[in-house]
Design an enzyme around this catalytic site. Sequence first.
Site, short mmCIF file in Angstrom:
data_model
loop_
_atom_site.label_atom_id
_atom_site.label_comp_id
_atom_site.label_asym_id
_atom_site.label_seq_id
_atom_site.Cartn_x
_atom_site.Cartn_y
_atom_site.Cartn_z
N ASN A 394 0.39 -0.86 -0.20
CA ASN A 394 -0.26 -0.81 -0.44
C ASN A 394 0.59 1.75 0.02
OD1 ASN A 394 -1.95 1.54 0.43
ND2 ASN A 394 -2.93 1.28 2.36
N ASP A 395 1.46 1.84 1.26
CA ASP A 395 2.30 2.91 1.09
C ASP A 395 3.01 2.96 0.30
OD1 ASP A 395 0.18 3.61 3.43
OD2 ASP A 395 2.25 3.19 4.85
#
Lengths: 465, 100
Positions: A394-395
Site C-alpha cells: 500500500n504505502d
Amino acid sequence: MISANLSAFFYLISGILFILALRGLSSPETSRQGNYFGIAGMIISIIVTFLSVGNFGPGFIYVLIFLTLGGSIGAFIAFRIPMTAMPELVAGFHSLVGLAAVFVAISAFLKPEAFGLGIVGNIKLASLIEMSLGAAIGAVTFSGSIIAFLKLRGIMSGAPITFKGQHIINLFLGLTIIFLIYYLCTIQSSNIFWSIVIISFILGILLIIPIGGADMPVVISMLNSYSGWAAAGIGFTLENTALIITGALVGSSGAILSYIMCKGMNRSFFNVILGGWGATDKVSQANNNEQKPVKSGNADDAAFLMKNASSVIIVPGYGMAVAQAQHALREMVDALKKNGVKVSYAIHPVAGRMPGHMNVLLAEANVPYDEVFELEEINNDFANCDVAYVIGANDVTNPVAKSDPQSPIYGMPVLDVEKSKSVLFVKRSLSPGYAGIDNDLFYRDNTLMLFADAKKMTEEIVKSL
Amino acid sequence: MEIDPFIFRLSIFILSIFVGYYVVWSVTPSLHTPLMSVTNAISSVIIVGAIIAALAGAKQNIFETSNIFGFLAIILAAVNIFGGFLVTQRMLQMYKKKKK
C-alpha cells in the site's frame, strides 16, 4: 590441551570462514557454499575450545548433552517453521544470542579465574568494563527481541505504545547503566552487576514498545546489530578472536541493514527508533477522501485485463505474506505466461516485516530469482507495462510521496505503479496503510480495485484465466 | 615500551568492522533475509564462552552457579547454531534460476 597461540590461530581461521560465509551471499549461486563455510567455522571454533580447555571429565559429557539438546530444538524449529514466520523466528533467535551473552558474562563475573580475568572482587578493569558492556547490550537485545517477537507473532498488538516522558526515561536508564558500570569498576560489588543486567532488560523492553509493526524491518536489523556488539563485548572479555571478528561482522551487517531500511522509508534512524509514526496523523487525514469515486472490479475483469496485456508487473507487500498468497500468485503467473504475457516482480526495500522478506516468500513459491527486481532496477519499467498487480502493498505505491510535501511519507522512494496503463489493486477495503494516510492510487482513472482477500482473489483470477 | 594486547584486539575489531561493511554492501538485497539468519547463526560462536564457563574448574562440583549459567548458555547458543544454519540452508535451497 593445545597451546593458546595455536588455538588463537584456529579462531582466526574460524573468523575468516565467517567472513566468507557472508561473502557468499553476494549471489544466490555462491550462497549455499558460503553457508558451508560458516558451518565449518563454527565446528572449528567448538572443537578448538574443547581442546584448549582440555577438561574431558564428567562436565564434558554434560556439555555434549546440552549441546545436542539445544541443537535438536534448533533443528526441529528450522525444519518446521513456515517461511511466512521468518521475521519472528529471526527476532526469537536474536533474543537467544542476547541471553547467551548475558549468561556468559554472568558466569565470567562469578568465576573470573576460569577465564583468566583475575579473581572475584579483583577482576581486571578492562575485562570488567567489557563484560558489563557485553551483559548490558546482551540484555537489551534479549528483552527487545522478545517484544519484537511478540509484536511480529501478533501476540502483542503491533500498534506503538507511547506515553509521556518515554524518551526521557529511556535516556535516564541508559545513563544509569553507564554510571553503574563506572561504579562497578570502583567497588566490584555483585549487586551492582545484577542491577546493570536488570535495568538493561527493562531498557530493552521500553526501547521497542513504541515502535510500530511496519517499522519492524528496522527493529529486527537493529537488534541483529546489537546481538553482534554484545558478542564482540564478550569476545573482548574472553580475548577470543573468532568472537571479536564475528561480533564486528554482525554488528556492521545489522547497522547497514537498518540504514537501508530507513532509506527505503526516507526516515532517519532516530525518527524510527523514537517511534509512534502514524499515530498522530491518522485523524487529520482519514476523512478527506471519503467521497471520491472508486472503480472496483471482480476476478473476471482482472483476468481479462491481464490476459490481454503484453507485460505485467507484480507488486507484493506484507498483505501477501499475511494471506499466504505467494503460491496462488505463482499459479496465476504461470497461467499468464502460457498466454504469452511477460511477468516480473517489483520489490520495495521495506515490503514485508524484515529485509528481503518478499524475496524469500517468492523463492518458496518457486519463483525464479531472476524474475524478481529491486525498486531501482524496475521502476522505469512501469511506464511501459500494461498492468501492475498490487497485492498486499500500500504505502510503498502511494504517489503522494512524490507530490505532496505535507505528507508524512513525502520523499520516500515509491514504486511508480501509477505509470502503468492500468493498475489492479487487491485490498480488502479502502482503509489507509501503516502510515495512516490515504493512497491516492485508489482514486486514479486507471486503477481498478479488487476488494477481496489477496489469496482468494488471486485464486479466482487463476480460475477465470 | 610494550603494546598492550588489548590494542591488537581492538585493531582486529575495527578492521573487521570495515571488512563487514564492504562484505555486507555486496550482499544482494534478495538475500537479506538469509543474511540475517546466517549472521544470527555465526554470532552464536559465543558458545565458545559458554563452553569455557560450563567446564570452569569442574573437577569437584560441576554444577556451581557459574557452570549452570554456562550450561544454559550452551543450550541457547546451540539452538541458534543449528536453527540458524539449517534455516539459512533451507531458504537458500529455494532460490532457483529460471529454467531454460
